[in-house]
Design a protein around this motif. Structure first.
Motif, PDB file in Angstrom:
ATOM      1  N   ASN A 116       0.685  -1.316   0.147  1.00 19.81           N
ATOM      2  CA  ASN A 116       0.004   0.065  -0.048  1.00 19.81           C
ATOM      3  C   ASN A 116       0.850   1.483   0.207  1.00 19.81           C
ATOM      4  OD1 ASN A 116       0.372   0.537   2.722  1.00 19.81           O
ATOM      5  ND2 ASN A 116      -1.185  -0.493   3.673  1.00 19.81           N
ATOM      6  N   TRP A 136      15.696  -1.265   8.407  1.00 20.48           N
ATOM      7  CA  TRP A 136      15.073  -1.266   9.782  1.00 20.48           C
ATOM      8  C   TRP A 136      15.726  -1.556  11.271  1.00 20.48           C
ATOM      9  CZ3 TRP A 136      10.267   0.742  10.507  1.00 20.48           C
ATOM     10  CH2 TRP A 136       9.991   0.804  11.642  1.00 20.48           C
ATOM     11  N   PHE A 155      14.457  -0.968  17.111  1.00 17.05           N
ATOM     12  CA  PHE A 155      13.240  -2.436  17.143  1.00 17.05           C
ATOM     13  C   PHE A 155      13.830  -3.187  17.517  1.00 17.05           C
ATOM     14  CE2 PHE A 155      10.504   0.613  15.692  1.00 17.05           C
ATOM     15  CZ  PHE A 155       9.259   0.623  15.562  1.00 17.05           C
ATOM     16  N   GLY A 202       2.689  -8.387  10.652  1.00 19.88           N
ATOM     17  CA  GLY A 202       3.224  -6.425  10.426  1.00 19.88           C
ATOM     18  C   GLY A 202       4.462  -6.763  11.117  1.00 19.88           C
ATOM     19  N   ASP A 209       3.717  -9.584   6.839  1.00 21.56           N
ATOM     20  CA  ASP A 209       4.005  -8.688   6.148  1.00 21.56           C
ATOM     21  C   ASP A 209       3.248  -7.775   4.604  1.00 21.56           C
ATOM     22  OD1 ASP A 209       5.738  -5.920   7.743  1.00 21.56           O
ATOM     23  OD2 ASP A 209       5.363  -6.098   5.993  1.00 21.56           O
ATOM     24  N   SER A 232       5.169  -5.648   3.258  1.00 21.11           N
ATOM     25  CA  SER A 232       6.765  -5.664   2.898  1.00 21.11           C
ATOM     26  C   SER A 232       7.228  -5.952   2.119  1.00 21.11           C
ATOM     27  CB  SER A 232       6.723  -3.939   3.015  1.00 21.11           C
ATOM     28  OG  SER A 232       8.206  -4.464   3.260  1.00 21.11           O
ATOM     29  N   GLY A 284       1.567 -10.621   2.924  1.00 23.04           N
ATOM     30  CA  GLY A 284      -0.174 -10.583   3.033  1.00 23.04           C
ATOM     31  C   GLY A 284      -0.627  -8.783   3.502  1.00 23.04           C
ATOM     32  N   SER A 285      -2.084  -8.649   4.200  1.00 24.41           N
ATOM     33  CA  SER A 285      -2.306  -7.312   4.861  1.00 24.41           C
ATOM     34  C   SER A 285      -2.938  -8.417   6.123  1.00 24.41           C
ATOM     35  CB  SER A 285      -3.307  -6.538   4.013  1.00 24.41           C
ATOM     36  OG  SER A 285      -2.457  -6.055   2.300  1.00 24.41           O
ATOM     37  N   GLU A 337      -4.854  -6.713   7.252  1.00 24.58           N
ATOM     38  CA  GLU A 337      -7.077  -6.387   7.162  1.00 24.58           C
ATOM     39  C   GLU A 337      -7.210  -7.120   6.591  1.00 24.58           C
ATOM     40  OE1 GLU A 337      -4.659  -4.464   5.908  1.00 24.58           O
ATOM     41  OE2 GLU A 337      -4.624  -3.285   3.974  1.00 24.58           O
ATOM     42  N   ARG A 385       3.838  -6.265  16.545  1.00 25.28           N
ATOM     43  CA  ARG A 385       4.847  -4.705  17.540  1.00 25.28           C
ATOM     44  C   ARG A 385       4.581  -3.400  16.890  1.00 25.28           C
ATOM     45  NH1 ARG A 385      10.352  -4.595  19.589  1.00 25.28           N
ATOM     46  NH2 ARG A 385      10.905  -5.016  17.812  1.00 25.28           N
ATOM     47  N   TYR A 397      -1.014   1.784  11.741  1.00 28.10           N
ATOM     48  CA  TYR A 397      -1.272   2.310  10.101  1.00 28.10           C
ATOM     49  C   TYR A 397      -2.665   1.894   9.793  1.00 28.10           C
ATOM     50  CZ  TYR A 397       4.134   1.636   9.220  1.00 28.10           C
ATOM     51  OH  TYR A 397       5.222   1.445   9.543  1.00 28.10           O
ATOM     52  N   ARG A 414      13.108   9.455   6.824  1.00 24.86           N
ATOM     53  CA  ARG A 414      11.685   8.504   6.797  1.00 24.86           C
ATOM     54  C   ARG A 414      10.887   8.600   6.208  1.00 24.86           C
ATOM     55  NH1 ARG A 414       9.495   4.665  11.773  1.00 24.86           N
ATOM     56  NH2 ARG A 414       7.617   3.242  10.452  1.00 24.86           N
TER      57      ARG A 414
HETATM   58  C1  LIG Z   1       6.815   0.003  12.362  1.00 23.06           C
HETATM   59  S1  LIG Z   1       7.105  -1.550  11.177  1.00 23.06           S
HETATM   60  C2  LIG Z   1       7.528  -2.583  12.023  1.00 23.06           C
HETATM   61  C3  LIG Z   1       8.048  -4.065  12.342  1.00 23.06           C
HETATM   62  C4  LIG Z   1       7.633  -4.863  13.443  1.00 23.06           C
HETATM   63  N1  LIG Z   1       6.380  -5.837  13.549  1.00 23.06           N
HETATM   64  C5  LIG Z   1       8.716  -4.425  14.249  1.00 23.06           C
HETATM   65  O1  LIG Z   1       7.823  -4.181  15.878  1.00 23.06           O
HETATM   66  O2  LIG Z   1       9.969  -4.570  14.245  1.00 23.06           O
HETATM   67  C6  LIG Z   1       5.293  -1.852  10.527  1.00 23.06           C
HETATM   68  C7  LIG Z   1       5.824  -2.779   9.503  1.00 23.06           C
HETATM   69  O3  LIG Z   1       4.041  -3.268   9.400  1.00 23.06           O
HETATM   70  C8  LIG Z   1       3.517  -3.128   8.317  1.00 23.06           C
HETATM   71  N2  LIG Z   1       2.653  -3.145   7.446  1.00 23.06           N
HETATM   72  C9  LIG Z   1       1.886  -1.753   7.645  1.00 23.06           C
HETATM   73  N3  LIG Z   1       0.951  -2.094   8.164  1.00 23.06           N
HETATM   74  C10 LIG Z   1       0.446  -3.052   6.744  1.00 23.06           C
HETATM   75  C11 LIG Z   1      -0.966  -3.670   6.602  1.00 23.06           C
HETATM   76  N4  LIG Z   1      -1.556  -3.805   6.244  1.00 23.06           N
HETATM   77  N5  LIG Z   1      -0.390  -5.899   6.216  1.00 23.06           N
HETATM   78  C12 LIG Z   1       0.678  -6.249   6.837  1.00 23.06           C
HETATM   79  N6  LIG Z   1       1.944  -5.206   6.964  1.00 23.06           N
HETATM   80  C13 LIG Z   1       1.716  -3.845   7.370  1.00 23.06           C
HETATM   81  C14 LIG Z   1       5.168  -2.833   7.453  1.00 23.06           C
HETATM   82  O4  LIG Z   1       5.447  -2.820   6.082  1.00 23.06           O
HETATM   83  C15 LIG Z   1       6.109  -2.526   8.612  1.00 23.06           C
HETATM   84  O5  LIG Z   1       6.775  -3.899   8.525  1.00 23.06           O
END
Ligand SMILES: C[S@@+](CC[C@H](N)C(=O)[O-])C[C@H]1O[C@@H](n2cnc3c(N)ncnc32)[C@H](O)[C@@H]1O
Length: 262
Positions: free
Chosen positions: A2, A16, A24, A53, A78, A80, A97-98, A100, A119, A124, A212
C-alpha cells in the motif's frame, strides 16, 4: 504494497534495524513484550507464532534468541516485500499479506493452535481503520488463542492529540488512540483485554522523521512552532531541541487479548 508502505520502503529490510536509534532491534526494549509472549506461549502451547506486520523479523529474532521451543513455527506476515526478504534471510517462514485481509487458512496451520503477536502496527490503519482490522483479526482467531500486541497509545487525550497532529503535519494517516479508547475498541470488536502495561517509549527525532517521511526543513519548522506553543503537552511527549528541531515520544503499551466467545 500500500501507499504508506511504499513511502517507507527505504527504511525497510536491513535498514529497519537502524531506524530510530535501533529501537526495534534492541533486546532491552523488546524484553517486556518477549517475556509476556514467552509466558503466554508456555500457557497456551501454540504450534505457531504469527507476527502480524512482523517487518524484517526483529521481534521473531528476539523470541528465537529467548529460546522459544524449537517445535513452534515462527511466521512473519507483512505487506512489504523488502521486509519479508530480510525476514526470510534471517530464517523465518514468511507470508506476504495484509493484516486487514489475510485468512487464517493461508497460514497452513490446519487444526493447530496459533499465537498472534504484533508490535507497532495498529497505527497504520488510521482512526477509521482501527475497528475493522480488530474485527478482522478477531474472525481469524479461535477460542483459547491469544493476541499479544505492543501498540503506541496514550493515557491522556492531549498527548494522543499532539502525536496525531504531528503525524497529520507529516502527511501520514497513521493514528494513535488513547489507552482507554483502544481498550474500548478491542472490547467492541470481541476481544477481552486480560492485561495492559507500558513498554519503553520510542524517541522520534526530527532528523529521523525528516528522512523517514521525506520532509522539508519547512515541515520540521512548522511542527516545531505548532507544538512548542502547547503548554499542556509534557516534555515526555514532545520537546524542542537546541538545533530548532524536536523530539516526540511514542508511548507503547502491551495488551494481552483473548477472543470473547459469546
Ligand atoms: C513500524 S513497522 C514494525 C515492524 C515490526 N513489527 C517490528 O516491531 O520490528 C510496521 C510494519 O508493519 C507493516 N505493515 C504496515 N501496514 C501493514 C498491513 N496493512 N499489512 C501488513 N503489514 C503491514 C510494515 O510493512 C512494517 O513492516
Amino acid at each position: 504494497m500500500n501507499d504508506q508502505i511504499q513511502r517507507e520502503k527505504d527504511v525497510h529490510g536491513a535498514n529497519w534495524s537502524r531506524v530510530h536509534d535501533g529501537y526495534f532491534v534492541d533486546p532491552a526494549v523488546a524484553a517486556p513484550l518477549v517475556g509476556k509472549i514467552r509466558e503466554i506461549a508456555d500457557r497456551a502451547r501454540p504450534d505457531m507464532i504469527v507476527d502480524l506486520g512482523g517487518g524484517n523479523g526483529a521481534l521473531l529474532s528476539h523470541l528465537r534468541a529467548s529460546g522459544i521451543e524449537p517445535g513452534v513455527s515462527l511466521v512473519d506476515l507483512d505487506a512489504s516485500s523488502t521486509q519479508l526478504d530480510a525476514a526470510r534471510a534471517a530464517g523465518f517462514a514468511c507470508l506476504a499479506g495484509s493484516v486487514e485481509s489475510f485468512a487464517r487458512s493461508e497460514l497452513g496451520i490446519g487444526e493447530g493452535r496459533a499465537l498472534f503477536v504484533m508490535r507497532s502496527v495498529l497505527h497504520y490503519f488510521g482512526q477509521d481503520g482501527l475497528r475493522p482490522v480488530l474485527r478482522h483479526l478477531r474472525a481469524q482467531v479461535k477460542p483459547g488463542e491469544f493476541f499479544v500486541h505492543q501498540t503506541a497509545s496514550f493515557v491522556r487525550q492531549q498527548d494522543a492529540d499532539c502525536l496525531n497532529g504531528l503525524y497529520q503535519m507529516m502527511r501520514t494517516p497513521k493514528w494513535y488512540p488513547t489507552t482507554d479508547s483502544l481498550r474500548e475498541s478491542l472490547r467492541g470488536e470481541g476481544w477481552g483485554v486480560l492485561e495492559a502495561f507500558p513498554a519503553l517509549p520510542l524517541q522520534l527525532k526530527s532528523d529521523d522523521l525528516m528522512q523517514r517521511y521525506n520532509l522539508a526543513e519547512a515541515d520540521i519548522r512548522q511542527i516545531h512552532d505548532r507544538w512548542s506553543r502547547d503548554a499542556t503537552v509534557p516534555e515526555t511527549v514532545f520537546k524542542v531541541t537546541e538545533d530548532d528541531g524536536f523530539s516526540a515520544f511514542l508511548h507503547y503499551w502491551i495488551y494481552v487479548c483473548v477472543p470473547v466467545v459469546s
